[in-house]
Scaffold this motif. Structure first.
Motif, mmCIF file in Angstrom:
data_model
loop_
_atom_site.group_PDB
_atom_site.id
_atom_site.type_symbol
_atom_site.label_atom_id
_atom_site.label_comp_id
_atom_site.label_asym_id
_atom_site.label_seq_id
_atom_site.Cartn_x
_atom_site.Cartn_y
_atom_site.Cartn_z
ATOM 1 N N LEU A 189 37.626 28.111 31.546
ATOM 2 C CA LEU A 189 36.800 27.830 32.495
ATOM 3 C C LEU A 189 35.953 29.060 33.051
ATOM 4 C CD1 LEU A 189 39.374 26.262 35.251
ATOM 5 C CD2 LEU A 189 37.861 25.057 33.768
ATOM 6 N N GLY A 190 35.810 29.922 32.100
ATOM 7 C CA GLY A 190 34.760 30.782 32.503
ATOM 8 C C GLY A 190 35.635 32.481 32.212
ATOM 9 N N SER A 191 34.929 33.474 32.345
ATOM 10 C CA SER A 191 35.598 34.776 31.823
ATOM 11 C C SER A 191 35.442 35.588 33.444
ATOM 12 C CB SER A 191 34.601 35.573 31.035
ATOM 13 O OG SER A 191 34.868 34.790 29.702
ATOM 14 N N PHE A 192 36.535 36.337 33.582
ATOM 15 C CA PHE A 192 36.394 37.482 34.680
ATOM 16 C C PHE A 192 36.963 38.946 34.096
ATOM 17 C CE2 PHE A 192 40.405 35.286 34.808
ATOM 18 C CZ PHE A 192 41.449 36.212 35.075
ATOM 19 N N GLY A 214 33.503 38.317 38.177
ATOM 20 C CA GLY A 214 33.815 36.837 37.693
ATOM 21 C C GLY A 214 34.932 36.302 38.714
ATOM 22 N N TRP A 215 34.706 36.569 40.057
ATOM 23 C CA TRP A 215 35.482 36.076 41.156
ATOM 24 C C TRP A 215 35.339 34.520 41.091
ATOM 25 C CZ3 TRP A 215 40.030 37.047 43.129
ATOM 26 C CH2 TRP A 215 40.372 36.342 44.060
ATOM 27 N N ASN A 216 34.027 33.972 40.829
ATOM 28 C CA ASN A 216 33.791 32.597 40.928
ATOM 29 C C ASN A 216 34.653 31.984 39.913
ATOM 30 O OD1 ASN A 216 32.325 33.984 38.870
ATOM 31 N ND2 ASN A 216 31.309 31.801 38.298
ATOM 32 N N VAL A 217 35.064 32.336 38.836
ATOM 33 C CA VAL A 217 35.951 31.866 38.125
ATOM 34 C C VAL A 217 37.295 31.846 38.625
ATOM 35 C CG1 VAL A 217 36.936 32.100 35.642
ATOM 36 C CG2 VAL A 217 34.483 32.631 35.906
ATOM 37 N N ILE A 218 37.872 32.692 39.386
ATOM 38 C CA ILE A 218 39.125 32.736 39.996
ATOM 39 C C ILE A 218 39.008 31.666 41.041
ATOM 40 C CG2 ILE A 218 40.650 33.885 41.589
ATOM 41 C CD1 ILE A 218 40.341 35.247 38.722
ATOM 42 N N GLU A 219 37.941 31.299 41.650
ATOM 43 C CA GLU A 219 38.013 30.218 42.626
ATOM 44 C C GLU A 219 37.813 29.004 42.018
ATOM 45 O OE1 GLU A 219 34.136 31.340 44.642
ATOM 46 O OE2 GLU A 219 35.401 32.391 46.536
ATOM 47 N N LYS A 220 37.107 28.921 40.701
ATOM 48 C CA LYS A 220 37.398 27.675 40.048
ATOM 49 C C LYS A 220 38.460 27.245 39.782
ATOM 50 C CE LYS A 220 33.867 27.440 37.188
ATOM 51 N NZ LYS A 220 33.116 27.206 36.112
#
Length: 209
Positions: free
Chosen positions: A45-48, A166-172
């Motif tokens: 779902l992305g990287s952080f 990459g907090w947006n990835v955590i939210e995702k």
């Protein structure tokens, strides 16, 4: 050329040399042992990126990096997602099978760090010193998970890092649909796979947060 004319010229040359030397001065680099390691976590779902608090949680950070370096986390999943609380992973495969881990480590929950939003902590059983590879990321300030005393109920969960990019990835990840599966609750319907974890250049030590 007379000595009277030579002395001012020499003095000017010395001043120019001193200025040039001062401009070229480079302060010594901070020793690697005083730097906070960083790890980039690549998921489907992305990287952080996470920063690890080596000074405050030396045992926990060394343990975590050991798993990172031997690529233990590659192919594991975030198997527990509770919106507004935590996301947890680092020990199960997509078919919810536990990976074989090394020995458990000492609980460093008493290091003064709090389970604030964005921090990384070690997951464990009711046994205080049972943490191995699994970790969780706090989605809010979770004071109830902090160290209060040395009893089984009050010992808390050891904070050893934080998400710095990459907090947006955590939210995702936190927003995916979950279900009950194989006797487990809050399991994402579609597996959230940790494709890789790799060290990146360390950052200047941030101290306690």
């Amino acid at each position: 050329m007379s000595m009277k004319r030579l002395i001012p010229i020499v003095a000017i040359s010395l001043v120019i040399a001193m200025v040039a030397t001062a401009g070229a001065f480079t302060p010594p680099k901070k020793p690697m042992k005083d730097m906070n390691p960083r790890v980039i976590v690549k998921t489907n779902l992305g990287s952080f990126t996470i920063e690890l608090f080596r000074k405050e949680a030396p045992v926990t950070v060394a343990n975590f990096l050991h798993y990172v370096d031997k690529k233990f986390y590659d192919g594991t999943i975030f198997h527990r997602v509770i919106p507004g609380f935590v996301i947890q992973g680092g020990g199960l495969t997509p078919d919810l099978m536990k990976k074989v881990t090394d020995e458990s480590i000492k609980n460093e929950a008493g290091n003064g760090l709090k389970n604030l939003k964005g921090t990384l902590s070690m997951a464990r059983t009711m046994n205080i010193n049972s943490a191995t590879s699994q970790f969780f990321i706090n989605l809010r300030d979770n004071a109830g998970l902090d160290h209060r005393d040395n009893t089984t109920k009050g010992y808390g969960y050891a904070v050893f890092g934080k998400v710095v990019d990459g907090w947006n990835v955590i939210e995702k990840i936190a927003s995916v649909k979950t279900t009950n599966k194989n006797g487990r609750q809050n399991v994402p319907v579609k597996p959230i796979i940790i494709e890789s974890m790799r060290r990146v250049m360390p950052a200047k030590s941030m101290g306690k947060k």
